[in-house]
Motif scaffolding. Structure first.
Motif, PDB file in Angstrom:
ATOM      1  N   LYS A   1      -1.476   2.217  -9.996  1.00 40.89           N
ATOM      2  CA  LYS A   1      -2.555   1.498  -9.818  1.00 40.89           C
ATOM      3  C   LYS A   1      -2.137   0.371  -8.861  1.00 40.89           C
ATOM      4  O   LYS A   1      -0.915  -0.213  -9.241  1.00 40.89           O
ATOM      5  N   LEU A   2      -2.747  -0.164  -7.697  1.00 48.08           N
ATOM      6  CA  LEU A   2      -2.521  -1.205  -6.875  1.00 48.08           C
ATOM      7  C   LEU A   2      -3.605  -2.254  -7.587  1.00 48.08           C
ATOM      8  O   LEU A   2      -4.779  -2.185  -7.802  1.00 48.08           O
TER       9      LEU A   2
ATOM     10  N   HIS B   1      -7.321   6.254  -4.406  1.00 45.54           N
ATOM     11  CA  HIS B   1      -6.239   5.579  -5.118  1.00 45.54           C
ATOM     12  C   HIS B   1      -6.817   4.616  -6.003  1.00 45.54           C
ATOM     13  O   HIS B   1      -7.491   3.716  -5.511  1.00 45.54           O
TER      14      HIS B   1
ATOM     15  N   CYS C   1      -7.687   1.765  -0.243  1.00 44.96           N
ATOM     16  CA  CYS C   1      -7.440   2.547  -1.647  1.00 44.96           C
ATOM     17  C   CYS C   1      -8.822   3.441  -1.802  1.00 44.96           C
ATOM     18  O   CYS C   1      -8.467   4.597  -2.454  1.00 44.96           O
TER      19      CYS C   1
ATOM     20  N   PHE D   1      -7.075   1.005  -7.974  1.00 43.11           N
ATOM     21  CA  PHE D   1      -7.031  -0.145  -7.772  1.00 43.11           C
ATOM     22  C   PHE D   1      -7.766  -1.064  -8.507  1.00 43.11           C
ATOM     23  O   PHE D   1      -8.945  -0.690  -9.178  1.00 43.11           O
TER      24      PHE D   1
ATOM     25  N   LEU E   1       0.707  -1.148  -0.096  1.00 41.21           N
ATOM     26  CA  LEU E   1       0.050  -0.087  -0.033  1.00 41.21           C
ATOM     27  C   LEU E   1       0.952   0.974   0.128  1.00 41.21           C
ATOM     28  O   LEU E   1       0.655   2.324  -0.744  1.00 41.21           O
TER      29      LEU E   1
ATOM     30  N   GLN F   1      -8.332  -2.712  -0.668  1.00 42.35           N
ATOM     31  CA  GLN F   1      -9.309  -2.122  -1.702  1.00 42.35           C
ATOM     32  C   GLN F   1      -9.903  -1.027  -0.954  1.00 42.35           C
ATOM     33  O   GLN F   1     -10.111   0.111  -1.597  1.00 42.35           O
TER      34      GLN F   1
ATOM     35  N   ALA G   1       2.082   1.912  -3.505  1.00 44.49           N
ATOM     36  CA  ALA G   1       1.008   2.443  -4.163  1.00 44.49           C
ATOM     37  C   ALA G   1       0.938   3.934  -3.986  1.00 44.49           C
ATOM     38  O   ALA G   1       0.778   4.698  -4.963  1.00 44.49           O
ATOM     39  N   ILE G   2       0.856   4.163  -2.814  1.00 43.77           N
ATOM     40  CA  ILE G   2       0.894   5.768  -2.443  1.00 43.77           C
ATOM     41  C   ILE G   2       1.938   6.528  -2.993  1.00 43.77           C
ATOM     42  O   ILE G   2       1.693   7.532  -3.403  1.00 43.77           O
TER      43      ILE G   2
END
Length: 158
Positions: free
Chosen positions: A91-92, A108, A103, A110, A82, A100, A85-86
């Protein structure tokens, strides 16, 4: 990250996606040990391809997961994924509903790896099994009620 798309991949992607889809993906250093425990053969294969192995601080990820109440449900590896991703803004890809959920709460992007994507934002709270008192989830997933002393369980807020 400019110029090319590099998704952040959770361990489900490392286990299930074809090698050509994994190439160039961003992954946490801590995932390699997790992958070795799950499938040594797959770990050896993943190590042999071009991936962006990274690590970073967990403060932003921990704060975001704490706000949604998902922090107790996330492993240290989940938090690192996480955080990546940040940090990268990419995209995660994850099947983990708690990831999820976090996000979604921070806006964010996902996408699921192979399972159905979650469709709504969830909230979590601690609820006493005795007197039904509730309180915000903190770092501990379960504790005793301050009112009656009964155990408190993490429950989804509806």
């Amino acid at each position: 990250m400019t110029g090319c798309y590099m998704p952040v991949l959770d361990t489900a992607a490392l286990l299930h996606w074809p090698v050509n889809r994994l190439q160039g993906g961003i992954v946490a250093n801590s995932q390699l040990e997790e992958l070795r425990k799950l499938s040594l053969e797959r770990a050896m294969l993943v190590e042999s391809i071009d991936m962006n192995w990274m690590s970073c601080g967990l403060d932003d990820a921990t704060e975001a997961a704490s706000k949604t109440g998902d922090l107790p449900r996330l492993s240290p590896v989940d938090l690192e994924i996480l955080a990546l991703a940040i940090l990268t803004g990419e995209k995660l890809f994850t099947d983990d509903y708690s990831l999820q959920n976090v996000c979604r709460s921070i806006g964010h992007q996902f996408e699921s790896v192979s399972n159905k994507t979650s469709t709504q934002q969830w909230g979590w709270q601690l609820k006493c099994i005795g007197c039904k008192a509730t309180k915000r989830v903190d770092l501990q997933s379960e504790q005793e009620c301050e009112i009656c002393g009964s155990p408190m369980k993490v429950k989804r807020v509806r």
